[in-house]
Design a protein around this motif. Structure first.
Motif, short mmCIF file in Angstrom:
data_model
loop_
_atom_site.label_atom_id
_atom_site.label_comp_id
_atom_site.label_asym_id
_atom_site.label_seq_id
_atom_site.Cartn_x
_atom_site.Cartn_y
_atom_site.Cartn_z
N GLN A 52 -12.47 8.99 -10.04
CA GLN A 52 -12.12 7.98 -11.04
C GLN A 52 -12.58 6.60 -10.57
O GLN A 52 -12.61 6.34 -9.38
N PRO A 53 -12.90 5.70 -11.49
CA PRO A 53 -13.25 4.33 -11.09
C PRO A 53 -12.09 3.68 -10.33
O PRO A 53 -10.92 3.98 -10.59
N PHE A 54 -12.40 2.78 -9.40
CA PHE A 54 -11.37 2.12 -8.60
C PHE A 54 -11.84 0.74 -8.17
O PHE A 54 -13.01 0.40 -8.25
N LYS A 55 -10.87 -0.05 -7.74
CA LYS A 55 -11.16 -1.36 -7.16
C LYS A 55 -10.74 -1.32 -5.70
O LYS A 55 -9.71 -0.73 -5.36
N ILE A 56 -11.52 -1.97 -4.86
CA ILE A 56 -11.22 -1.99 -3.43
C ILE A 56 -9.84 -2.58 -3.18
O ILE A 56 -9.11 -2.12 -2.31
N SER A 57 -9.45 -3.59 -3.96
CA SER A 57 -8.15 -4.24 -3.74
C SER A 57 -6.99 -3.27 -3.93
O SER A 57 -5.91 -3.48 -3.38
#
Length: 164
Positions: A52-57
């Motif tokens: 799934q798409p994700f953000k590093i934060s």
């Protein structure tokens, strides 16, 4: 007479201790705690397995404003030049000394490694070396938190910029 005999050895000891003191002070000032590196790796593995798409934060517990992605074979001096700061994740002074020799110049000396260096206000707060089999960041160079990219797992564990 005894005073003169002690003076020369004392001066020699002081002269020898000065470089040691300067080096040890450098070690203390460059050392980072690197708390959260293992946690980040575990969160990243979980996200990569979900595809799934994700953000590093979403994966870090430390505050950061910029992430540098270093690709295989990047030398330590190149990393320090790009980030404009020297840092060390060594836990002991002896490890630090080894890191500062040719033995530590190439921490990414294998095609299977990449490194994420998280910075906050010009200081390194987290340094994570990852195996590219787990997550391959070779398509990403730098992430700034105010313009954070959404990333997603792609074929072969590559991490790419998410474009809806």
């Amino acid at each position: 007479m005894n005073m003169k005999k002690l003076l020369i050895p004392t001066i020699l000891v002081v002269i020898l201790l000065i470089p040691f003191g300067v080096s040890y002070f450098s070690f203390q000032s460059q050392q980072i705690a690197n708390q959260g590196a293992k946690e980040f790796s575990l969160h990243l593995q979980a996200v990569m397995s979900r595809h799934q798409p994700f953000k590093i934060s979403d994966l870090t517990s430390v505050e950061w404003d910029r992430v540098y992605v270093f690709h295989p074979y990047t030398s330590k001096s190149e990393m320090e030049k790009i980030t404009a700061i020297r840092w060390s994740t060594s836990h002991s002074y002896f490890d630090y000394l080894l890191e500062r020799t040719f033995l530590g110049e190439y921490p990414l000396d294998d095609d299977s490694l990449n490194k994420l260096v998280f910075m906050k206000d010009g200081k390194v707060v987290l340094d994570v070396t990852l195996n590219r089999a787990e997550a391959d960041f070779t398509d990403v160079k730098e992430i700034q938190q105010d313009q954070e990219l959404t990333l997603e797992p792609a074929e072969g564990n590559r991490v790419v910029v998410f474009t809806p």
